[in-house]
Design a protein around this motif. Structure first.
Motif, PDB file in Angstrom:
ATOM      1  N   ALA A   1      10.077  -4.329  -8.769  1.00 12.81           N
ATOM      2  CA  ALA A   1       9.659  -5.696  -9.053  1.00 12.81           C
ATOM      3  C   ALA A   1       8.571  -6.090  -8.064  1.00 12.81           C
ATOM      4  CB  ALA A   1      10.859  -6.643  -8.934  1.00 12.81           C
ATOM      5  N   ALA A   2       7.726  -7.017  -8.471  1.00 20.13           N
ATOM      6  CA  ALA A   2       6.607  -7.445  -7.631  1.00 20.13           C
ATOM      7  C   ALA A   2       7.071  -7.900  -6.249  1.00 20.13           C
ATOM      8  CB  ALA A   2       5.825  -8.549  -8.332  1.00 20.13           C
TER       9      ALA A   2
ATOM     10  N   ASP B   1       4.213  -6.797  -0.687  1.00 23.71           N
ATOM     11  CA  ASP B   1       3.913  -6.963   0.731  1.00 23.71           C
ATOM     12  C   ASP B   1       4.194  -5.709   1.553  1.00 23.71           C
ATOM     13  OD1 ASP B   1       3.048  -9.636   0.430  1.00 23.71           O
ATOM     14  OD2 ASP B   1       5.131 -10.333   0.427  1.00 23.71           O
ATOM     15  N   VAL B   2       4.348  -4.579   0.874  1.00 23.89           N
ATOM     16  CA  VAL B   2       4.629  -3.327   1.569  1.00 23.89           C
ATOM     17  C   VAL B   2       3.353  -2.840   2.257  1.00 23.89           C
ATOM     18  CG1 VAL B   2       5.277  -0.913   1.212  1.00 23.89           C
ATOM     19  CG2 VAL B   2       6.533  -2.724   0.054  1.00 23.89           C
TER      20      VAL B   2
ATOM     21  N   THR C   1       4.175   2.077   5.085  1.00 24.66           N
ATOM     22  CA  THR C   1       5.411   2.233   4.315  1.00 24.66           C
ATOM     23  C   THR C   1       5.141   2.965   3.016  1.00 24.66           C
ATOM     24  OG1 THR C   1       6.413   0.280   5.313  1.00 24.66           O
ATOM     25  CG2 THR C   1       7.321   1.002   3.205  1.00 24.66           C
ATOM     26  N   TRP C   2       4.030   2.619   2.345  1.00 30.90           N
ATOM     27  CA  TRP C   2       3.668   3.341   1.127  1.00 30.90           C
ATOM     28  C   TRP C   2       3.476   4.830   1.420  1.00 30.90           C
ATOM     29  CZ3 TRP C   2       4.561   2.679  -3.634  1.00 30.90           C
ATOM     30  CH2 TRP C   2       4.575   1.416  -4.213  1.00 30.90           C
TER      31      TRP C   2
ATOM     32  N   ALA D   1       0.852 -11.045  -8.830  1.00 34.23           N
ATOM     33  CA  ALA D   1      -0.289 -11.971  -8.749  1.00 34.23           C
ATOM     34  C   ALA D   1      -1.109 -11.702  -7.493  1.00 34.23           C
ATOM     35  CB  ALA D   1       0.208 -13.411  -8.773  1.00 34.23           C
ATOM     36  N   ARG D   2      -0.424 -11.353  -6.433  1.00 32.44           N
ATOM     37  CA  ARG D   2      -1.101 -11.112  -5.158  1.00 32.44           C
ATOM     38  C   ARG D   2      -0.632  -9.746  -4.656  1.00 32.44           C
ATOM     39  NH1 ARG D   2       0.961 -11.465  -0.301  1.00 32.44           N
ATOM     40  NH2 ARG D   2       2.836 -12.574  -0.929  1.00 32.44           N
TER      41      ARG D   2
END
Length: 151
Positions: free
Chosen positions: A47-48, A53-54, A58-59, A78-79
């Protein structure tokens, strides 16, 4: 998107408290959950709120903790300040999701799912089958269906 698999099974997120001791081995550290999840499933839907904000670090860790054929399907946000440039990460807008995602909770009829899988296979397009609730029994049924169909 890079994928040689035609049917990729998974859940929304890999963190499900009810899975502790049932799916995840007792005592498995939190930072190993994704690595273990990735041994049983080929994809995860995020989910968004979970991914937008990751951090890039972390990715990078998530991608390193998963096998090359594993995919992250991301709900459109959206962001989104950062989305990794990887063929294993897909931001799924509504049109893409309608075409490539089957929600197991909304499609409990395995015969209908088998027909959809066959249609996708005929077009050589991957189909992602996800459980919103993380229903392990239903996910196992889909994994068995996938084997029976030869995918």
């Amino acid at each position: 998107m890079e994928s040689s698999a035609l049917v990729l099974v998974g859940a929304v997120d890999w963190v499900h408290p009810a899975w502790r001791g049932q799916f995840y081995p007792e005592g498995l550290p939190d930072d190993w959950l994704l690595s273990y999840y990735n041994t049983q499933f080929e994809a995860v839907y995020l989910a968004a709120e979970r991914w937008r904000d990751v951090s890039p670090a972390t990715w990078a860790q998530w991608l390193a903790d998963t096998q090359d054929g594993f995919h992250f399907i991301l709900e459109t946000a959206a962001r989104a300040p950062y989305v990794p440039a990887s063929g294993r990460v897909v931001v799924a807008d509504a049109a893409w999701e309608a075409k490539h995602v089957s929600w197991l909770d909304a499609q409990p009829d395995l015969r209908a799912l088998a027909a959809r899988i066959t249609q996708h296979a005929a077009r050589a397009e991957p189909l992602f089958v996800f459980s919103r609730s993380g229903d392990l029994a239903r996910l196992e049924q889909v994994k068995s269906l996938k084997e029976v169909l030869g995918y």
